[in-house]
Design a protein around this motif. Structure first.
Motif, mmCIF file in Angstrom:
data_model
loop_
_atom_site.group_PDB
_atom_site.id
_atom_site.type_symbol
_atom_site.label_atom_id
_atom_site.label_comp_id
_atom_site.label_asym_id
_atom_site.label_seq_id
_atom_site.Cartn_x
_atom_site.Cartn_y
_atom_site.Cartn_z
ATOM 1 N N GLU A 20 40.537 14.106 51.656
ATOM 2 C CA GLU A 20 40.505 15.448 51.071
ATOM 3 C C GLU A 20 39.081 15.900 50.785
ATOM 4 O O GLU A 20 38.791 17.104 50.790
ATOM 5 N N VAL A 21 38.166 14.960 50.572
ATOM 6 C CA VAL A 21 36.755 15.303 50.367
ATOM 7 C C VAL A 21 36.185 15.920 51.645
ATOM 8 O O VAL A 21 35.506 16.957 51.617
ATOM 9 N N VAL A 22 36.462 15.298 52.783
ATOM 10 C CA VAL A 22 35.981 15.809 54.069
ATOM 11 C C VAL A 22 36.590 17.167 54.369
ATOM 12 O O VAL A 22 35.903 18.097 54.825
ATOM 13 N N GLU A 25 35.545 12.660 62.601
ATOM 14 C CA GLU A 25 35.983 13.745 63.481
ATOM 15 C C GLU A 25 37.487 13.958 63.411
ATOM 16 O O GLU A 25 37.956 15.111 63.484
ATOM 17 N N GLN A 26 38.259 12.903 63.281
ATOM 18 C CA GLN A 26 39.708 13.051 63.202
ATOM 19 C C GLN A 26 40.120 13.837 61.961
ATOM 20 O O GLN A 26 41.120 14.561 61.988
ATOM 21 N N ILE A 27 39.363 13.709 60.885
ATOM 22 C CA ILE A 27 39.704 14.405 59.643
ATOM 23 C C ILE A 27 39.095 15.794 59.597
ATOM 24 O O ILE A 27 39.754 16.766 59.219
ATOM 25 N N ALA A 28 37.828 15.905 60.008
ATOM 26 C CA ALA A 28 37.118 17.182 59.909
ATOM 27 C C ALA A 28 37.540 18.169 60.984
ATOM 28 O O ALA A 28 37.453 19.385 60.787
ATOM 29 N N GLY A 29 37.964 17.659 62.127
ATOM 30 C CA GLY A 29 38.328 18.549 63.221
ATOM 31 C C GLY A 29 37.130 19.192 63.888
ATOM 32 O O GLY A 29 37.261 20.228 64.552
ATOM 33 N N SER A 30 35.944 18.603 63.742
ATOM 34 C CA SER A 30 34.734 19.125 64.370
ATOM 35 C C SER A 30 33.905 17.959 64.873
ATOM 36 O O SER A 30 34.033 16.825 64.387
ATOM 37 N N LYS A 31 33.037 18.227 65.837
ATOM 38 C CA LYS A 31 32.234 17.174 66.450
ATOM 39 C C LYS A 31 31.067 16.807 65.541
ATOM 40 O O LYS A 31 30.416 17.670 64.961
ATOM 41 N N VAL A 32 30.791 15.528 65.446
ATOM 42 C CA VAL A 32 29.657 15.023 64.668
ATOM 43 C C VAL A 32 28.432 14.931 65.574
ATOM 44 O O VAL A 32 28.452 14.209 66.577
ATOM 45 N N VAL A 33 27.360 15.658 65.225
ATOM 46 C CA VAL A 33 26.129 15.636 66.028
ATOM 47 C C VAL A 33 24.907 15.260 65.195
ATOM 48 O O VAL A 33 23.785 15.243 65.707
ATOM 49 N N SER A 34 25.100 14.962 63.900
ATOM 50 C CA SER A 34 23.984 14.634 63.016
ATOM 51 C C SER A 34 24.253 13.311 62.303
ATOM 52 O O SER A 34 25.396 12.977 61.992
ATOM 53 N N TYR A 35 23.171 12.585 62.006
ATOM 54 C CA TYR A 35 23.299 11.252 61.420
ATOM 55 C C TYR A 35 22.173 11.013 60.421
ATOM 56 O O TYR A 35 21.060 11.523 60.584
#
Length: 267
Positions: free
Chosen positions: A62-64, A104-114
């Motif tokens: 729920e935080v994400v 990504e499975q929770i946010a529904g968006s692609k991760v491009v930053s780290y």
């Protein structure tokens, strides 16, 4: 190019209790500080990058979802808050992949930053940047260009640069003070530093003409968090000192500074 607002989304115990086997014993409170941050950012429309720890995403999805619903960029902070220098290439790649998949499975968006836990990367650690690029990361903010007791690369560039083609590095801001570089742009440095000194260092950094890269943790806006027994007095002080004043200091900074996410305004 605007300044960058970033958040290391980890719980109060992740940085001071390194054994994941113990984490089930602790109260999870990441949502408390995260929601406080989202409320602070909302009136000005400020957007930032929230580097989410995979363990937080797995146990507090729920935080994400709240971060995503508020329109912020979501990046990876790794899976289990382990130092990149201790993981080595193979384990780091596995940790990165697991964190990206989980988020990504929770946010529904692609991760491009780290961002690496503990800023545990050296600018010459080429395998780290190569793995990031191969796994689809386009923005990194793991370099801390000053020496501290626990991390830092004092000879690193203070300006954003291309670590590899297609991979932009965003070093945390440090202020010039004579021949030294003084940390001030987030975390305990920001929390414990007198406001007048912070404003002086912020002015010195502004004259450099480069983006201000700021970071904060959700637990720094949660003064009611538990106190962990069994850690040194110095570590406990660094972790909890001035928590009650952080929210107001952060509010003034947000009102005074234009921020954007790490990946905004770039290809």
């Amino acid at each position: 190019m605007l300044n960058k607002f970033t958040v290391d989304v980890e719980d109060w115990f992740h940085g001071i209790a390194p054994d994941p086997a113990r984490w089930s014993l602790f109260e999870r409170r990441c949502g408390v500080g995260t929601n406080a941050l989202l409320r602070l950012l909302e009136p000005s429309g400020t957007k930032g990058t929230f580097f989410v720890l995979g363990d937080v995403a797995r146990h507090e999805p729920e935080v994400v979802r709240a971060i995503a619903a508020a329109g912020h960029e979501i990046g990876s902070h790794g899976m289990l808050h382990e130092r990149v220098t201790e993981l080595g290439p193979a384990r780091f790649r596995a940790d990165l992949r697991q964190s990206i998949d989980t988020i990504e499975q929770i946010a529904g968006s692609k991760v491009v930053s780290y961002r690496a836990p503990f800023f545990s990367v050296d600018p010459g650690q080429n395998w780290f940047f190569e793995i990031l690029a191969e796994e689809g990361i386009r923005h990194d903010s793991s370099i801390f260009p000053a020496r501290t007791p626990n991390y830092g690369s004092p000879g690193a560039s203070r300006e954003p640069y291309d670590a590899l083609p297609g991979l932009r590095e965003w070093p945390i801001s440090v202020a010039p003070l004579g021949p030294c570089r003084l940390p001030f742009a987030g975390g305990g440095w920001f929390r414990m530093m007198p406001g007048a000194l912070f404003r002086l260092l912020r002015a010195r950094h502004r004259r450099l003409g480069i983006p201000f890269i700021f970071y904060i943790h959700p637990y720094e806006l949660d003064p009611e968090q538990p106190v962990l027994n069994g850690v040194s007095r110095g570590m406990r002080l660094r972790h909890t000192l001035s928590l009650a004043r952080t929210e107001e200091k952060l509010r003034r900074l947000i009102e005074d500074t234009e921020f954007e996410p790490i990946a905004a305004g770039t290809a």
